[in-house]
Design a protein around this motif. Structure first.
Motif, mmCIF file in Angstrom:
data_model
loop_
_atom_site.group_PDB
_atom_site.id
_atom_site.type_symbol
_atom_site.label_atom_id
_atom_site.label_comp_id
_atom_site.label_asym_id
_atom_site.label_seq_id
_atom_site.Cartn_x
_atom_site.Cartn_y
_atom_site.Cartn_z
ATOM 1 N N VAL A 238 -4.164 -3.715 -27.411
ATOM 2 C CA VAL A 238 -4.416 -5.224 -27.230
ATOM 3 C C VAL A 238 -3.055 -5.770 -26.898
ATOM 4 O O VAL A 238 -2.979 -6.500 -25.931
ATOM 5 C CB VAL A 238 -4.905 -5.801 -28.387
ATOM 6 C CG1 VAL A 238 -4.912 -7.325 -28.358
ATOM 7 C CG2 VAL A 238 -6.329 -5.353 -28.702
ATOM 8 N N VAL B 174 -2.224 -5.164 -23.131
ATOM 9 C CA VAL B 174 -3.007 -5.962 -22.241
ATOM 10 C C VAL B 174 -2.615 -7.482 -22.188
ATOM 11 O O VAL B 174 -2.433 -8.036 -21.062
ATOM 12 C CB VAL B 174 -4.698 -6.006 -22.857
ATOM 13 C CG1 VAL B 174 -5.449 -7.140 -22.137
ATOM 14 C CG2 VAL B 174 -5.221 -4.496 -22.418
ATOM 15 N N THR C 163 -0.774 -9.037 -18.926
ATOM 16 C CA THR C 163 -1.089 -10.522 -18.561
ATOM 17 C C THR C 163 -0.151 -11.501 -18.174
ATOM 18 O O THR C 163 -0.140 -12.062 -17.234
ATOM 19 C CB THR C 163 -2.309 -10.907 -19.358
ATOM 20 O OG1 THR C 163 -3.289 -9.671 -19.388
ATOM 21 C CG2 THR C 163 -2.852 -11.905 -18.585
ATOM 22 N N THR D 92 -6.382 -4.181 -7.794
ATOM 23 C CA THR D 92 -7.581 -3.800 -8.546
ATOM 24 C C THR D 92 -8.276 -2.786 -8.072
ATOM 25 O O THR D 92 -8.673 -1.682 -8.602
ATOM 26 C CB THR D 92 -8.392 -4.997 -8.906
ATOM 27 O OG1 THR D 92 -9.009 -5.758 -7.594
ATOM 28 C CG2 THR D 92 -7.941 -6.239 -9.505
ATOM 29 N N TRP E 120 -11.108 0.712 -21.738
ATOM 30 C CA TRP E 120 -11.584 -0.714 -21.581
ATOM 31 C C TRP E 120 -10.266 -1.679 -21.324
ATOM 32 O O TRP E 120 -10.253 -2.425 -20.561
ATOM 33 C CB TRP E 120 -12.090 -1.356 -22.699
ATOM 34 C CG TRP E 120 -11.332 -1.068 -24.063
ATOM 35 C CD1 TRP E 120 -11.328 -0.208 -25.094
ATOM 36 C CD2 TRP E 120 -10.262 -1.999 -24.465
ATOM 37 N NE1 TRP E 120 -10.459 -0.498 -25.897
ATOM 38 C CE2 TRP E 120 -9.719 -1.417 -25.691
ATOM 39 C CE3 TRP E 120 -9.501 -3.244 -24.079
ATOM 40 C CZ2 TRP E 120 -8.626 -1.720 -26.630
ATOM 41 C CZ3 TRP E 120 -8.495 -3.786 -24.697
ATOM 42 C CH2 TRP E 120 -8.014 -3.149 -26.126
ATOM 43 N N PHE E 121 -9.016 -1.174 -21.639
ATOM 44 C CA PHE E 121 -7.741 -1.658 -21.675
ATOM 45 C C PHE E 121 -7.114 -1.391 -20.222
ATOM 46 O O PHE E 121 -6.395 -2.009 -19.698
ATOM 47 C CB PHE E 121 -6.665 -1.090 -22.691
ATOM 48 C CG PHE E 121 -6.755 0.509 -22.773
ATOM 49 C CD1 PHE E 121 -6.227 1.260 -21.681
ATOM 50 C CD2 PHE E 121 -7.617 0.983 -23.631
ATOM 51 C CE1 PHE E 121 -6.259 2.559 -21.655
ATOM 52 C CE2 PHE E 121 -7.775 2.247 -23.877
ATOM 53 C CZ PHE E 121 -7.045 3.150 -22.762
ATOM 54 N N THR F 214 -9.891 -1.140 -17.584
ATOM 55 C CA THR F 214 -11.053 -2.039 -17.117
ATOM 56 C C THR F 214 -10.891 -3.236 -17.050
ATOM 57 O O THR F 214 -11.191 -4.207 -16.174
ATOM 58 C CB THR F 214 -12.212 -1.657 -17.748
ATOM 59 O OG1 THR F 214 -12.389 -0.181 -17.758
ATOM 60 C CG2 THR F 214 -13.456 -2.311 -17.108
ATOM 61 N N PHE F 215 -10.257 -3.842 -17.963
ATOM 62 C CA PHE F 215 -9.791 -5.360 -18.166
ATOM 63 C C PHE F 215 -9.227 -5.951 -17.032
ATOM 64 O O PHE F 215 -9.488 -7.060 -16.324
ATOM 65 C CB PHE F 215 -8.904 -5.619 -19.397
ATOM 66 C CG PHE F 215 -8.387 -7.073 -19.724
ATOM 67 C CD1 PHE F 215 -9.220 -8.037 -20.153
ATOM 68 C CD2 PHE F 215 -7.130 -7.517 -19.129
ATOM 69 C CE1 PHE F 215 -8.735 -9.321 -20.271
ATOM 70 C CE2 PHE F 215 -6.636 -8.752 -19.239
ATOM 71 C CZ PHE F 215 -7.639 -9.614 -19.780
ATOM 72 N N SER G 53 -9.618 -9.213 -14.574
ATOM 73 C CA SER G 53 -8.822 -10.313 -14.980
ATOM 74 C C SER G 53 -7.846 -10.805 -13.739
ATOM 75 O O SER G 53 -7.824 -11.873 -13.623
ATOM 76 C CB SER G 53 -7.876 -10.125 -16.134
ATOM 77 O OG SER G 53 -7.080 -9.004 -15.821
#
Length: 136
Positions: free
Chosen positions: A41, A44, A48, A80, A106-107, A109-110, A114
């Protein structure tokens, strides 16, 4: 509206591969799976945040024509789609995960989604600021 020169496409593709390679190296030995949920988390959130000024800088430096929104779409594309392809090859095919890697990682895929929000917003703000400078 000008088309993106071939040189820019090549540079963006190279940048995407180097970015992906960097993230693979940071995630060794198992591409982040051994990291705690909290660490994932945090990475990520950190990536970002880092890509806000980096997105602005890349958009300015790589696309001097000041069509920031259009160019931010290219940036989103190259940070991406190729990375998804590289991950599909590396994790899905070589690692034997198939497309099951998408929720498992998922980390990663985000960012496939995004950046399609983040970069165009950066481009819009840059264009808005450019228009405001011209009117003042």
């Amino acid at each position: 509206m000008n088309t993106l020169p071939l040189k820019n496409h090549v540079l963006l593709l190279l940048m995407s591969f180097l970015t992906w390679g960097f993230f693979v190296l940071v995630g060794l030995p198992d591409y982040y799976l051994s990291w705690t949920y909290e660490a994932k988390v945090l990475i990520v959130i950190a990536v970002t945040i880092v890509y806000i000024p980096l997105g602005k800088l890349l958009t300015k430096k790589m696309f001097p024509d000041k069509e920031y929104f259009k160019n931010s779409i290219w940036l989103a594309f190259y940070l991406t789609i190729p990375l998804f392809i590289y991950d599909t090859i590396f994790i899905g095919i070589v690692g034997g995960e198939g497309l099951k890697f998408i929720p498992k990682y998922w980390f990663l895929t985000f960012f496939y989604f995004s950046f399609w929000v983040q970069f165009p917003l950066i481009g819009l703000v840059m264009e808005k600021n450019l228009i405001e400078k011209k009117t003042n």
